[in-house]
Write an enzyme that holds these catalytic residues in place. Structure first.
Site, mmCIF file in Angstrom:
data_model
loop_
_atom_site.group_PDB
_atom_site.id
_atom_site.type_symbol
_atom_site.label_atom_id
_atom_site.label_comp_id
_atom_site.label_asym_id
_atom_site.label_seq_id
_atom_site.Cartn_x
_atom_site.Cartn_y
_atom_site.Cartn_z
ATOM 1 N N GLY A 1 -9.978 3.100 0.769
ATOM 2 C CA GLY A 1 -8.775 2.841 1.558
ATOM 3 C C GLY A 1 -7.577 3.519 0.916
ATOM 4 N N SER A 2 -6.475 2.812 0.816
ATOM 5 C CA SER A 2 -5.219 3.427 0.356
ATOM 6 C C SER A 2 -5.168 3.744 -1.132
ATOM 7 C CB SER A 2 -4.035 2.536 0.732
ATOM 8 O OG SER A 2 -3.729 2.694 2.100
ATOM 9 N N MET A 3 -6.183 3.371 -1.905
ATOM 10 C CA MET A 3 -6.236 3.861 -3.281
ATOM 11 C C MET A 3 -6.414 5.378 -3.295
ATOM 12 S SD MET A 3 -8.276 0.916 -5.448
ATOM 13 C CE MET A 3 -7.781 1.537 -7.060
ATOM 14 N N THR A 4 -6.796 5.933 -2.141
ATOM 15 C CA THR A 4 -6.850 7.391 -1.945
ATOM 16 C C THR A 4 -5.506 8.036 -2.272
ATOM 17 O OG1 THR A 4 -8.558 7.199 -0.234
ATOM 18 C CG2 THR A 4 -7.193 9.185 -0.182
ATOM 19 N N LYS A 5 -4.430 7.322 -2.006
ATOM 20 C CA LYS A 5 -3.090 7.889 -2.190
ATOM 21 C C LYS A 5 -2.826 8.325 -3.630
ATOM 22 C CE LYS A 5 -0.870 5.538 1.733
ATOM 23 N NZ LYS A 5 -2.071 4.928 2.350
#
Length: 363
Positions: free
Chosen positions: A85-89
């Site tokens: 999820g947003s840990m991709t950022k």
């Protein structure tokens, strides 16, 4: 010779004591943390969670609970692959800083330098995108998202999807968490590097630091040790809603494991990807136009636990939720992954980090 034997005996005794103390410490950690997790993961036959605690790069605790695949009755293991999820950022932000070190862009560059026709692109900088202060419309809040959720979208198509939406505020005026900004950053990574986002991350990060179980998300390809994603309805657990991962793209479409994410954290700590000086940009707090400070760097929330500075970020995508807390002063990293978006590891991971800090303070 006798002196050597005596020294060897003393050294062996010290090592044995250290091993005993480490084992005792690990057991104490288990006895405190296991009940916290089992209080949240109550169904041993449902989706579950995996947790890791590391200090100075070494694993202190690593356990999993529940099932990786309910249909096949496969237990979840610590080596299983989850959607981040947003840990991709984090990866998108570091990729931007890598390109800055290569002289291919600057974080204070205007968006219009790379996307000529972007509305307000002459006022929005890459820094605004990185810090969620751009004011552009977050595509995840658009009702028309359902129309494209399962379509194959190029990065340009994604940008075109939201770029003409009215802005929510002027750049730098507010902090408002925003997925569209990180889609733009992914598109700019492709324009500047001449590679796809997927290839850039794979070659320059995953391969470089040995994140061999990490990749751009896919439901089509075979992923060894995949933790299958679930959602919970009134009738019970169901398989996660299908989306095309070209939609979350550089804002939320990577997959990884606990061990690979520890490699990621260790690589950041040892400046394998960017210099310590450049890394300060990612891990600093910034100020709005009015001088007010906000607690976000580039890809990380900059927070604290009982006054001790932390770097944190979570993620949520259909079927999965993730959370990571890093404590720089103690080099402690706590990770929590779940394979049902009905189970949030956020508070639990923060509580575990707090428990570890309290234990460290007593030692």
């Amino acid at each position: 010779m006798k002196l050597c034997n005596k020294n060897n005996f003393i050294l062996g005794f010290i090592l044995a004591v250290c091993c005993f103390l480490n084992t005792l410490s690990a057991q104490n950690l288990d006895s405190k943390i296991d009940p916290l997790i089992r209080n949240e993961i109550k169904d041993p036959n449902g989706p579950g969670a995996a947790f890791l605690i590391a200090k100075k790069g070494e694993i202190l605790y690593q356990k999993s609970f529940g099932k990786a695949n309910i249909e096949l009755n496969v237990d979840l293991g610590s080596e299983f692959v989850f959607q981040l999820g947003s840990m991709t950022k984090q990866f998108t932000a570091i990729a931007i800083l890598m390109l800055e070190e290569q002289g291919k862009l600057k974080t204070h560059d205007l968006v219009s330098k790379y996307i000529l026709d972007y509305p307000s692109g002459d006022k929005i900088t890459l820094h605004h995108l990185l810090t969620h202060t751009s004011g552009i419309k977050d595509f995840t809040k658009m009702k028309s998202l359902r129309d494209i959720a399962q379509k194959e979208m190029s990065p340009k198509m994604m940008v075109d999807f939201f770029k003409n939406e009215p802005v929510d505020f002027a750049p730098g005026e507010k902090f408002d968490y925003n997925n569209s900004g990180y889609i733009l950053l992914g598109h700019i990574i492709e324009l500047v590097s001449g590679e796809t986002y997927e290839d850039f991350i794979e070659k320059n990060i995953f391969q470089k630091i040995g994140m061999n179980q990490s990749c751009f998300a896919t439901d089509r390809q075979i992923i060894s040790k995949r933790a299958y994603g679930y959602q919970k309805k009134e009738s019970g657990y169901v398989n996660k809603t299908v989306i095309n991962y070209s939609v979350p793209f550089s804002s939320g479409a990577l997959m990884s494991t606990l061990n690979d994410m520890l490699k990621w954290q260790n690589a950041l700590n040892t400046n394998q990807l960017i210099s310590a000086e450049t890394a300060k940009k990612a891990f600093s707090k910034y100020k709005l136009n009015n001088g007010e400070e906000f607690k976000y760097g580039y890809g990380w929330h900059i927070r604290d636990i009982n006054g001790i500075a932390t770097r944190e970020h979570g993620g949520s995508i259909f079927g999965y939720k993730t959370m990571g807390v890093y404590v720089p002063s103690l080099d402690v990293y706590v990770l929590g992954f779940t394979n049902c978006d009905c189970i949030s590891p956020t508070q639990l991971t923060q509580d575990i980090a707090k428990l570890v800090l309290e234990t460290e303070a007593k030692n």
